[in-house]
Design a protein around this motif. Structure first.
Motif, PDB file in Angstrom:
ATOM      1  N   UNK B  76       0.668  -0.780  -0.080  1.00  0.00           N
ATOM      2  CA  UNK B  76       0.521  -0.272   0.081  1.00  0.00           C
ATOM      3  C   UNK B  76       1.297   1.119  -0.082  1.00  0.00           C
ATOM      4  N   UNK B  77       1.039   2.250  -0.633  1.00  0.00           N
ATOM      5  CA  UNK B  77       1.709   3.584  -0.801  1.00  0.00           C
ATOM      6  C   UNK B  77       0.975   5.078   0.328  1.00  0.00           C
ATOM      7  N   UNK B  78       1.546   5.689   0.350  1.00  0.00           N
ATOM      8  CA  UNK B  78       2.268   6.035   1.267  1.00  0.00           C
ATOM      9  C   UNK B  78       0.340   7.021   0.559  1.00  0.00           C
ATOM     10  N   UNK B  79       0.534   7.327  -0.008  1.00  0.00           N
ATOM     11  CA  UNK B  79      -0.521   8.139  -0.971  1.00  0.00           C
ATOM     12  C   UNK B  79      -2.005   7.106  -0.975  1.00  0.00           C
ATOM     13  N   UNK B  80      -1.922   6.052  -0.939  1.00  0.00           N
ATOM     14  CA  UNK B  80      -3.158   5.239  -0.737  1.00  0.00           C
ATOM     15  C   UNK B  80      -3.603   5.478   0.681  1.00  0.00           C
ATOM     16  N   UNK B  81      -2.690   6.032   1.227  1.00  0.00           N
ATOM     17  CA  UNK B  81      -3.462   5.339   2.921  1.00  0.00           C
ATOM     18  C   UNK B  81      -3.218   6.925   3.256  1.00  0.00           C
ATOM     19  N   UNK B  82      -2.633   8.369   2.832  1.00  0.00           N
ATOM     20  CA  UNK B  82      -3.291   8.946   3.017  1.00  0.00           C
ATOM     21  C   UNK B  82      -4.935   9.582   2.697  1.00  0.00           C
TER      22      UNK B  82
END
Lengths: 168, 289
Positions: B76-82
């Motif tokens: 999971x990318x940081x952007x997806x978490x964001x």
């Protein structure tokens, strides 16, 4: 050992044989001769090498060419057709003096392209956070922000903001 | 800068990736987002002979709630978490932390699994996961293994992951009602490592008494640090200026920052105290709704 990869760059498919250590930015500039993608810091800081990889803005100095296998890339050369109309962002940068020396401009425009694709009505603060991974050493941020606001207005079909240059 | 030559593999299954790790031994490294590894390889601080790119393996990029646990896939990318409403609903600190990790382009690529597996106390997720009492799931040839976050970090770039194991998932217990969390790091500029960073999660009862506290510190200790004495200073007590000041004092005393370009040891301890205070207040405010 060379790896065979297939990448679509600005709509054209290329089959290339590359060393695994070849960086995506070097593939773009040296194998495909698309020199609009710049190398600034080479350390993931400045954003001059920003391109779109499957629509997402990424720093091509920190991605291997082999990682782009099967993916689609857009560089600054792929935004507007040759001699054709500019995209709203390109027009915004032109009208608002959004480029000074021009070195950061391709990265700024590709990054802002993704930003506006998600939200074509960002606040000034959202724009400033949105381009926080792109450095302009001419300190031209004010006009870059104005250019992005202009492009957003253009995309929404609203009245365009003043393009009077800002002197600071 | 160009990395030393290496061989590249992109397995399509986890089993294949694990067998490659066994086959190539210690000279193989896993590539997820690569935004810590590739810069190190360009500087030749890392010179793996094999890169095993796990990005083509399906089933490793998810954010889902299963019972009382939130599961985040390692890719999971940081952007997806964001942009995950599920995560931000249960853990408002993810909105704080993702905005402070690197920059938007890096967040499009960098993964949460890589952030933890890198084993760097300067990264932001280790402190967050300490505050949230996460569990790390590692998959190896013998199947899955659960590693409590308190046992995960062993030293500089060293974790509990064994060679042949891949960090595949992070599991975080869903906190009860009355819980709030917050994260902040002091940084000199966007994309910098923290001068000091603090993650806090608090659960308050209806009278405002702290039932549970989790506090993690970023980049002020050789390994990511849980501020245990600070947690104890809050647990079972109302959140008052006095208990907050006590928690802040303990965190500043118990960490072990080194003087560097980001500030002196003394300055960093002072900033830990300030941030602990602020993040307790912010988490408590969020816990009260």
């Amino acid at each position: 050992m060379l790896k065979k990869i297939t990448v679509t760059v600005n709509g054209t498919q290329h089959v290339l044989e590359v060393e695994p250590r070849l960086l995506l930015v070097h593939m773009i500039r040296e194998l495909l001769n698309l020199t609009g993608t710049h190398i600034g810091c080479d350390t993931t800081s400045c954003g001059a090498c920003t391109i779109l990889l499957d629509g997402k803005s990424v720093k091509s100095c920190t991605i291997l060419a082999v990682q782009a296998n099967g993916k689609s890339i857009t560089t600054i050369e792929g935004l507007a057709p040759e001699g054709g109309p500019f995209t709203p962002l390109q027009e915004g940068f032109k009208e608002n003096h959004g480029l000074h020396c021009g070195f950061c401009t391709p990265g700024m425009i590709l990054r802002a392209t993704e930003l506006l694709a998600h939200n074509n009505n960002p606040t000034e603060e959202e724009i400033r956070w949105g381009i926080s991974g792109n450095l302009c050493r001419c300190t031209g941020y004010n006009n870059i922000v104005k250019a992005i606001l202009y492009a957003g207005a253009k995309m929404r079909g609203e009245a365009l903001p003043s393009t009077e240059p800002e002197f600071v | 800068m160009i990395a030393q030559s290496f061989q590249y593999e992109s397995p399509g299954t986890l089993a294949e990736a694990i067998s490659m790790l066994h086959k190539y031994g210690e000279e193989a490294k896993i590539l997820s987002g690569g935004h810590s590894l590739i810069p190190m390889m360009k500087l030749r601080l890392a010179t793996p002979e094999w890169l095993i790119d796990i990005n083509g393996i399906p089933g490793l990029a998810h954010i889902k709630k299963e019972g009382a646990v939130i599961k985040i896939g390692a890719l999971t990318t940081e952007a997806e978490i964001e942009h995950s409403d599920l995560l931000k609903k249960h853990f408002p600190l993810f909105a704080d932390v993702t905005k402070l990790i690197a920059d938007p382009q890096v967040r499009n690529v960098a993964t949460i699994g890589g952030n933890l597996a890198h084993g760097d106390a300067a990264n932001d997720h280790p402190a967050v996961m300490l505050a949230l009492n996460a569990t790390v799931i590692a998959t190896g040839s013998g199947g899955e293994r659960s590693i409590p976050i308190d046992e995960f970090f062993h030293g500089f770039y060293m974790t509990a992951l064994q060679h042949g194991e891949i960090l595949t998932e992070i599991q975080i217990p869903v906190p009860p009602a009355g819980t709030g969390s917050a994260y902040h790091k002091l940084e000199r500029k966007v994309g910098d490592y923290a001068t000091a960073g603090v993650a806090v999660q608090l659960t308050l009862d209806s009278k405002g008494v702290c039932k549970a506290a989790g506090i993690g510190l970023t980049n002020v200790n050789p390994i990511p640090l849980r501020a245990s004495r600070s947690e104890k200073a809050l647990t079972g007590k109302p959140i008052t200026d006095k208990t907050i000041a006590e928690a802040a004092k303990y965190a500043a005393e118990d960490c072990s920052p080194s003087s560097d370009l980001r500030g002196s040891e003394e300055y960093k301890r002072a900033m830990v105290a300030v941030l602990v205070k602020r993040m307790i207040n912010k988490a408590a405010e969020r816990a009260r709704g």
